[in-house]
Scaffold this motif. Structure first.
Motif, short mmCIF file in Angstrom:
data_model
loop_
_atom_site.label_atom_id
_atom_site.label_comp_id
_atom_site.label_asym_id
_atom_site.label_seq_id
_atom_site.Cartn_x
_atom_site.Cartn_y
_atom_site.Cartn_z
N PHE A 1 26.92 51.31 31.42
CA PHE A 1 26.33 52.55 31.69
C PHE A 1 26.35 53.20 33.14
N ARG A 2 25.59 53.09 33.70
CA ARG A 2 25.30 54.13 35.23
C ARG A 2 26.94 54.00 35.95
N HIS A 3 27.21 52.78 35.62
CA HIS A 3 29.16 52.90 36.69
C HIS A 3 30.07 52.92 36.38
N SER A 4 30.10 53.12 34.67
CA SER A 4 31.18 52.81 33.76
C SER A 4 32.22 53.47 34.46
N HIS A 5 32.43 54.64 35.01
CA HIS A 5 33.42 56.25 35.66
C HIS A 5 34.13 55.03 36.60
N ALA A 6 33.67 53.96 36.42
CA ALA A 6 34.72 53.23 37.69
C ALA A 6 35.83 52.13 37.88
N PHE A 7 34.89 51.40 36.26
CA PHE A 7 36.26 50.95 35.37
C PHE A 7 37.55 51.53 34.84
N VAL A 8 37.33 53.26 35.49
CA VAL A 8 38.85 53.97 34.47
C VAL A 8 39.37 54.24 36.05
N THR A 9 38.94 54.26 37.15
CA THR A 9 39.23 54.89 38.23
C THR A 9 40.19 54.09 39.43
N GLU A 10 39.33 52.45 38.76
CA GLU A 10 40.60 51.85 39.91
C GLU A 10 41.87 51.39 40.47
N ARG B 1 45.16 25.71 22.31
CA ARG B 1 44.71 26.54 21.37
C ARG B 1 46.11 27.74 21.38
N LEU B 2 46.37 27.95 20.30
CA LEU B 2 47.66 28.22 20.39
C LEU B 2 47.35 30.34 20.58
N CYS B 3 46.42 30.59 20.25
CA CYS B 3 46.52 32.44 20.74
C CYS B 3 44.92 32.45 21.84
N VAL B 4 44.62 33.07 22.49
CA VAL B 4 43.56 33.30 22.89
C VAL B 4 43.53 34.88 23.76
N ASP B 5 42.31 35.45 22.94
CA ASP B 5 41.88 36.63 23.38
C ASP B 5 41.71 36.83 25.15
N PHE B 6 41.46 38.02 24.94
CA PHE B 6 41.21 38.15 25.93
C PHE B 6 41.13 39.66 26.62
N CYS B 7 40.29 40.37 27.06
CA CYS B 7 40.29 41.30 27.65
C CYS B 7 39.94 41.32 29.30
N THR B 8 40.35 42.41 30.26
CA THR B 8 40.17 42.29 31.95
C THR B 8 39.26 43.27 31.87
N ILE B 9 38.84 42.94 33.00
CA ILE B 9 37.39 44.46 33.53
C ILE B 9 38.49 44.48 35.66
N PRO B 10 38.48 45.49 36.07
CA PRO B 10 39.06 46.84 35.11
C PRO B 10 40.25 46.75 34.27
N GLU B 11 40.03 47.84 33.02
CA GLU B 11 41.45 48.15 32.22
C GLU B 11 42.71 47.86 32.85
N SER B 12 42.53 49.05 33.93
CA SER B 12 44.00 49.21 34.39
C SER B 12 44.27 47.49 35.17
N LEU C 1 31.54 44.36 47.16
CA LEU C 1 32.22 44.59 48.09
C LEU C 1 32.44 46.32 48.55
N GLY C 2 31.86 46.57 46.86
CA GLY C 2 32.11 48.40 47.01
C GLY C 2 33.11 48.86 46.48
N ASP C 3 33.61 49.81 45.99
CA ASP C 3 34.46 50.10 44.87
C ASP C 3 35.90 50.22 45.13
N ASN C 4 36.21 50.58 46.56
CA ASN C 4 37.45 49.98 46.76
C ASN C 4 38.30 48.49 47.22
#
Length: 270
Positions: free
Chosen positions: A12-21, A234-245, A202-205
């Motif tokens: 939550f403290r750093h959530s803004h970074a996940f959508v701006t990279e 597996r026939l199907c594997v769900d995934f999620c990536t950070i950052p979402e971009s 490594l920093g935000d960049n």
């Protein structure tokens, strides 16, 4: 658990970074290329077309040549799933490396023993011989987390969830720009914890995509410390990536590494 709560608070403290990279280059390194068959290329084409249809022109560029890149992939783990994952990577023409954090999992392979692979192929025919495939491979072996990170651009975490934190802590000092990480499979917000450690170092960049799978790409058993039995892919594997971009990039990477899986399905949120 207290660990999960701390990770969630840090997120939550750093959530803004996940959508701006920015999204990193699809494949930043220049690995060895290997020509593949037209059948396999068509299978990858079909897989890539399953999702992200709005970016068809991007996939056309990605598949414009039959010279698909083959990669060095470091696998943290030396159990049945790690061995099975290495076997699938090698089958696809990639170059896997295994690292046993305890040092015990690869002792048999260190004595110049090949990893023997057995797979039940239910669609091969009625006879027992036709339904059984056997082959062997000689994966590279790492003696440390640093060696695993230094010699590979893609890192796969393939060990039980109770070992994730120690492996994350060991790998982070050696993570560099250009790495991509897959967690097989994800548990207890580990991807958020790992992302926070990397950001602090490594920093935000610098963007290091971390892809969390909802399950493993295969089920397997380990008859011995030099063999693995692949039960299913597996026939199907769900995934999620950070950052979402970086989700589309990770989707293509997963399909390239594991064309044996019919579908990698993107999910929103860990």
């Amino acid at each position: 658990s207290v660990f999960s709560l701390l990770v969630l608070l840090a997120t939550f403290r750093h959530s803004h970074a996940f959508v701006t990279e920015p999204t990193p280059a699809l494949f930043p390194s220049k690995p060895e290329s290997k020509r593949i068959s037209s059948n396999r290329r068509q299978r990858i084409t079909n897989c890539v077309a399953l999702d992200f249809s709005a970016s068809k022109h991007h996939h056309d560029d990605f598949l414009a040549t039959t010279e698909l890149r083959m990669y060095r992939v470091g696998i943290a783990g030396a159990g049945a799933i790690a061995f099975g994952t290495a076997a699938l990577l090698a089958e696809g023409g990639h170059d896997p490396m295994l690292w046993s954090p305890s040092g015990k999992g690869t002792q048999g392979l260190e004595q110049n023993s090949a990893l023997k692979v057995e797979r039940n192929n239910k669609n091969s025919g009625s006879s027992a011989e036709a339904a059984q495939e056997e082959w062997s491979l000689s994966p590279r072996l790492a003696s440390s987390a640093q060696e695993l990170a230094d010699q590979n651009d893609i890192l796969v975490i393939a060990l039980p969830a109770n070992g994730h934190k120690d492996v994350f802590d060991a790998l982070v000092p050696h993570i560099r720009e250009g790495h991509q990480i897959i967690i097989s499979s994800h548990a207890s917000f580990g991807a958020l914890y790992l992302s926070q450690l990397i950001r602090e170092r490594l920093g935000d960049n610098v963007v290091i995509p971390i892809t969390a799978w909802g399950t493993t790409v295969c089920t397997a058993r380990q008859p011995s410390n030099t063999s693995v039995r692949l039960n299913t892919v597996r026939l199907c594997v769900d995934f999620c990536t950070i950052p979402e971009s970086a989700s589309e990039t990770s989707f293509q990477l997963c399909q390239l590494l594991f064309p044996q899986v019919s579908t990698f399905r993107p999910r929103q949120g860990l």
